[in-house]
Design a protein around this motif. Structure first.
Motif, mmCIF file in Angstrom:
data_model
loop_
_atom_site.group_PDB
_atom_site.id
_atom_site.type_symbol
_atom_site.label_atom_id
_atom_site.label_comp_id
_atom_site.label_asym_id
_atom_site.label_seq_id
_atom_site.Cartn_x
_atom_site.Cartn_y
_atom_site.Cartn_z
ATOM 1 N N THR A 183 0.677 -1.343 -0.014
ATOM 2 C CA THR A 183 0.066 0.061 0.142
ATOM 3 C C THR A 183 0.906 1.094 -0.088
ATOM 4 O OG1 THR A 183 -0.086 -0.092 2.350
ATOM 5 C CG2 THR A 183 -1.975 -1.115 1.174
ATOM 6 N N PHE A 184 0.337 2.255 -0.740
ATOM 7 C CA PHE A 184 0.989 3.520 -0.535
ATOM 8 C C PHE A 184 -0.033 4.595 -1.151
ATOM 9 C CE2 PHE A 184 1.710 1.498 -4.689
ATOM 10 C CZ PHE A 184 1.323 2.487 -5.501
ATOM 11 N N THR A 185 0.428 5.977 -0.665
ATOM 12 C CA THR A 185 -0.248 7.027 -1.054
ATOM 13 C C THR A 185 0.157 7.822 -2.151
ATOM 14 O OG1 THR A 185 -1.003 6.981 1.359
ATOM 15 C CG2 THR A 185 -1.357 9.139 -0.188
ATOM 16 N N LEU A 186 -0.533 8.104 -3.183
ATOM 17 C CA LEU A 186 0.053 8.970 -4.363
ATOM 18 C C LEU A 186 -0.803 10.251 -4.179
ATOM 19 C CD1 LEU A 186 1.676 7.944 -6.712
ATOM 20 C CD2 LEU A 186 -0.370 7.762 -8.027
ATOM 21 N N ALA A 187 0.538 11.140 -4.540
ATOM 22 C CA ALA A 187 -0.234 12.622 -4.405
ATOM 23 C C ALA A 187 -0.152 13.085 -5.993
ATOM 24 C CB ALA A 187 0.969 13.408 -3.626
ATOM 25 N N VAL A 188 -1.478 13.448 -6.038
ATOM 26 C CA VAL A 188 -1.623 13.558 -7.476
ATOM 27 C C VAL A 188 -2.433 14.973 -7.671
ATOM 28 C CG1 VAL A 188 -3.244 13.147 -9.683
ATOM 29 C CG2 VAL A 188 -2.256 11.184 -8.088
ATOM 30 N N ASN A 189 -1.682 16.061 -8.433
ATOM 31 C CA ASN A 189 -2.133 17.324 -8.487
ATOM 32 C C ASN A 189 -3.529 17.550 -9.239
ATOM 33 O OD1 ASN A 189 -0.149 18.579 -7.118
ATOM 34 N ND2 ASN A 189 1.404 18.666 -8.848
ATOM 35 N N ARG A 190 -4.263 18.492 -8.894
ATOM 36 C CA ARG A 190 -5.787 18.762 -9.265
ATOM 37 C C ARG A 190 -5.271 19.860 -10.466
ATOM 38 N NH1 ARG A 190 -9.000 20.161 -3.968
ATOM 39 N NH2 ARG A 190 -8.897 18.228 -2.893
ATOM 40 N N PRO A 191 -5.938 19.739 -11.458
ATOM 41 C CA PRO A 191 -5.700 20.938 -12.366
ATOM 42 C C PRO A 191 -6.158 22.517 -11.634
ATOM 43 C CG PRO A 191 -7.521 19.325 -13.240
ATOM 44 C CD PRO A 191 -7.168 18.960 -11.895
ATOM 45 N N ARG A 192 -5.277 23.211 -12.015
ATOM 46 C CA ARG A 192 -5.244 24.537 -11.279
ATOM 47 C C ARG A 192 -6.991 25.205 -11.957
ATOM 48 N NH1 ARG A 192 0.537 26.080 -12.177
ATOM 49 N NH2 ARG A 192 1.336 25.214 -10.447
ATOM 50 N N THR A 193 -7.545 25.900 -11.123
ATOM 51 C CA THR A 193 -8.914 26.339 -11.274
ATOM 52 C C THR A 193 -8.635 27.927 -11.680
ATOM 53 O OG1 THR A 193 -9.227 26.991 -9.265
ATOM 54 C CG2 THR A 193 -10.071 24.932 -9.834
ATOM 55 N N LYS A 194 -7.646 28.694 -11.261
ATOM 56 C CA LYS A 194 -7.370 30.084 -11.568
ATOM 57 C C LYS A 194 -5.782 30.041 -11.920
ATOM 58 C CE LYS A 194 -10.347 31.821 -7.995
ATOM 59 N NZ LYS A 194 -10.322 32.407 -6.515
ATOM 60 N N GLU A 195 -5.545 31.151 -12.624
ATOM 61 C CA GLU A 195 -4.105 31.370 -13.255
ATOM 62 C C GLU A 195 -3.332 31.806 -11.976
ATOM 63 O OE1 GLU A 195 -1.176 31.722 -16.118
ATOM 64 O OE2 GLU A 195 -3.321 31.183 -16.721
ATOM 65 N N GLY A 196 -2.243 31.226 -11.970
ATOM 66 C CA GLY A 196 -1.573 31.547 -10.808
ATOM 67 C C GLY A 196 -1.784 31.057 -9.437
ATOM 68 N N ALA A 197 -2.752 30.188 -9.344
ATOM 69 C CA ALA A 197 -3.139 29.463 -8.258
ATOM 70 C C ALA A 197 -2.124 28.514 -7.674
ATOM 71 C CB ALA A 197 -4.664 28.913 -8.302
ATOM 72 N N GLU A 198 -2.049 28.144 -6.745
ATOM 73 C CA GLU A 198 -1.308 27.181 -6.032
ATOM 74 C C GLU A 198 -1.828 25.943 -6.339
ATOM 75 O OE1 GLU A 198 0.402 25.761 -1.764
ATOM 76 O OE2 GLU A 198 0.207 27.946 -1.951
ATOM 77 N N GLN A 199 -0.814 24.977 -6.786
ATOM 78 C CA GLN A 199 -1.349 23.461 -7.054
ATOM 79 C C GLN A 199 -1.604 22.819 -5.744
ATOM 80 O OE1 GLN A 199 -0.183 22.706 -10.563
ATOM 81 N NE2 GLN A 199 -1.905 21.098 -10.288
ATOM 82 N N GLN A 200 -3.040 22.089 -5.914
ATOM 83 C CA GLN A 200 -3.467 21.368 -4.812
ATOM 84 C C GLN A 200 -3.637 19.869 -5.139
ATOM 85 O OE1 GLN A 200 -4.716 22.685 -1.939
ATOM 86 N NE2 GLN A 200 -4.080 24.532 -2.597
ATOM 87 N N PRO A 201 -2.804 19.144 -4.388
ATOM 88 C CA PRO A 201 -2.992 17.915 -4.461
ATOM 89 C C PRO A 201 -4.053 16.714 -3.882
ATOM 90 C CG PRO A 201 -1.468 18.066 -2.772
ATOM 91 C CD PRO A 201 -1.755 19.385 -3.144
ATOM 92 N N ASP A 202 -4.377 15.910 -4.341
ATOM 93 C CA ASP A 202 -5.217 14.710 -3.763
ATOM 94 C C ASP A 202 -4.489 13.496 -3.400
ATOM 95 O OD1 ASP A 202 -7.976 15.764 -4.365
ATOM 96 O OD2 ASP A 202 -7.687 15.803 -6.387
ATOM 97 N N TRP A 203 -4.557 13.281 -2.225
ATOM 98 C CA TRP A 203 -3.937 12.007 -1.670
ATOM 99 C C TRP A 203 -4.828 10.754 -1.850
ATOM 100 C CZ3 TRP A 203 0.559 13.988 -0.269
ATOM 101 C CH2 TRP A 203 1.010 15.309 0.070
#
Length: 130
Positions: free
Chosen positions: A27-47
């Motif tokens: 088992t492991f956890t993968l951090a997958v970045n969500r698409p950015r919703t706004k220009e210049g917004a910080e990348q948000q991962p899903d775990w």
């Protein structure tokens, strides 16, 4: 159709265990970045929790480390269990059928001990979970 493809980085080292029948499971956890919703917004991962079986589990435990980049192909699975307090818990995870290692060998955090492959185990077809 239940098919998922994830591209991300491991949030922690894979944890390798064996079932009562001796079947390897990691088992492991993968951090997958969500698409950015706004220009210049910080990348948000899903775990996203992932589980892999048999030789794939052993390979992941031997070659992937925290920070390694990996592509996981598989399916989404839900299951439930009772915790130590008797509460019913639900889990959603990706059962990886194919994992591609995308980081160079020396990238990601290095293990504390040098790599040493685990000895092979004998698994009969009766031990397979599917």
């Amino acid at each position: 159709m239940n098919k998922v493809i994830l591209l991300g980085h491991l949030a922690r080292d894979p944890e390798l265990r064996y079932t009562n029948n001796g079947t390897p499971v990691a088992t492991f956890t993968l951090a997958v970045n969500r698409p950015r919703t706004k220009e210049g917004a910080e990348q948000q991962p899903d775990w996203i929790n992932c589980v892999v079986w048999q030789k794939t589990a052993e390979n992941c435990a031997n070659y992937l480390r925290k920070g390694s980049k990996a592509l996981v192909e598989g399916r989404i699975q839900t299951r439930s269990y009772e915790d130590n307090e008797g509460k019913k818990r639900f889990v959603m995870e990706v059962v990886g059928e194919n994992v591609q290692f995308l980081s160079p060998k020396n990238q990601g955090e290095q293990p504390e001990e040098p790599f040493s492959p685990k000895p092979p185990i004998n698994i009969s077809d009766d031990d397979l979970p599917f």
